[in-house]
Design an enzyme around this catalytic site. Structure first.
Site, PDB file in Angstrom:
ATOM      1  N   GLY A  48       0.897  -1.202   0.112  1.00  0.00           N
ATOM      2  CA  GLY A  48      -0.084   0.057  -0.122  1.00  0.00           C
ATOM      3  C   GLY A  48       0.881   1.393  -0.223  1.00  0.00           C
ATOM      4  N   GLN A  53       3.460   9.936   1.258  1.00  0.00           N
ATOM      5  CA  GLN A  53       4.835   9.117   1.348  1.00  0.00           C
ATOM      6  C   GLN A  53       5.630   9.583  -0.013  1.00  0.00           C
ATOM      7  OE1 GLN A  53       2.772   5.190   2.147  1.00  0.00           O
ATOM      8  NE2 GLN A  53       4.742   4.965   3.129  1.00  0.00           N
ATOM      9  N   GLU A 144      -3.030   2.863   5.564  1.00  0.00           N
ATOM     10  CA  GLU A 144      -2.972   3.981   4.701  1.00  0.00           C
ATOM     11  C   GLU A 144      -3.776   5.256   4.999  1.00  0.00           C
ATOM     12  OE1 GLU A 144      -0.514   3.572   2.738  1.00  0.00           O
ATOM     13  OE2 GLU A 144      -0.237   1.630   3.014  1.00  0.00           O
TER      14      GLU A 144
HETATM   15 NI    NI Z   1       3.208   3.416   5.531  1.00  0.00          NI
END
Ligand code: NI
Length: 183
Positions: A48, A53, A144
């Site tokens: 994921g 990120q 997530e």
């Molecule tokens: Ni993570």
């Protein structure tokens, strides 16, 4: 063109910010972020990825459960893009299981999560979707989703003894695999 993006590491400010809702799913900028997320995730062993990120503070996640050396027991699914996701727990009980994060390399920990959840999100084409998730996929989603709130899985660990170095976690998983193959 897909760009492989650098993954923000623990300590980066973007991982601690609440991500912004996406207004226009069809915007070129948003579609590019999605393409980069899919390409970047598939170049890793991750299951994921959340937009923060890759340094984009937007409410977009990809859930892509698949068995890998990092998660040998994961089920296989098509990578699913979820925009502005929300969820509710369908049962109160939480279960602990192992998680890791591409933003926190070398570490694994036991994290309590809801086992059954109902999720809603907008897909990559702009359609509103709803589905029920359970087990490991529900776990990935909650991990997530936390990224969109500026929260990391280590924040949810109940006991420091539940934090392992990856090398120790691998020994544990190898032990479990051997046990299964010997049965
Ligand atoms: Ni993570």
């Amino acid at each position: 063109m897909t760009m492989l993006r650098e993954i923000a590491q623990l300590g980066a400010k973007v991982l601690r910010q609440k991500a912004e809702a996406v207004d226009d799913v069809c915007a070129v900028e948003i579609q590019q972020i999605i393409e980069d997320m899919l390409g970047t995730l598939s170049s890793t062993q991750g299951v994921g990825l959340a937009a923060p990120q890759i340094g984009e503070s937007k409410r977009i996640v990809v859930v892509a459960s698949r068995p890998t050396p990092r998660y040998p027991f994961a089920s296989l699914m098509e990578p699913t893009v979820m925009i502005n996701p929300t969820f509710q727990a369908l049962a109160e009980t939480q279960e602990k299981d192992w998680e890791g994060c591409l933003s926190i390399p070398g570490i694994r920990a036991l994290v309590p999560r809801y086992q059954e959840i109902l999720i809603q999100y907008t897909d990559q084409q702009g359609a509103l979707m709803e589905s029920k998730l359970s087990g490991f996929v529900a776990r990935i989603f909650q991990h997530e989703f936390d990224h969109l709130e500026g929260r990391l899985y280590l924040d949810r660990v109940e006991n420091n003894e539940d934090i392992f170095a990856e090398s120790e976690y691998i020994k544990l998983v190898d032990g479990m695999l051997n046990t299964i193959s010997n049965e």
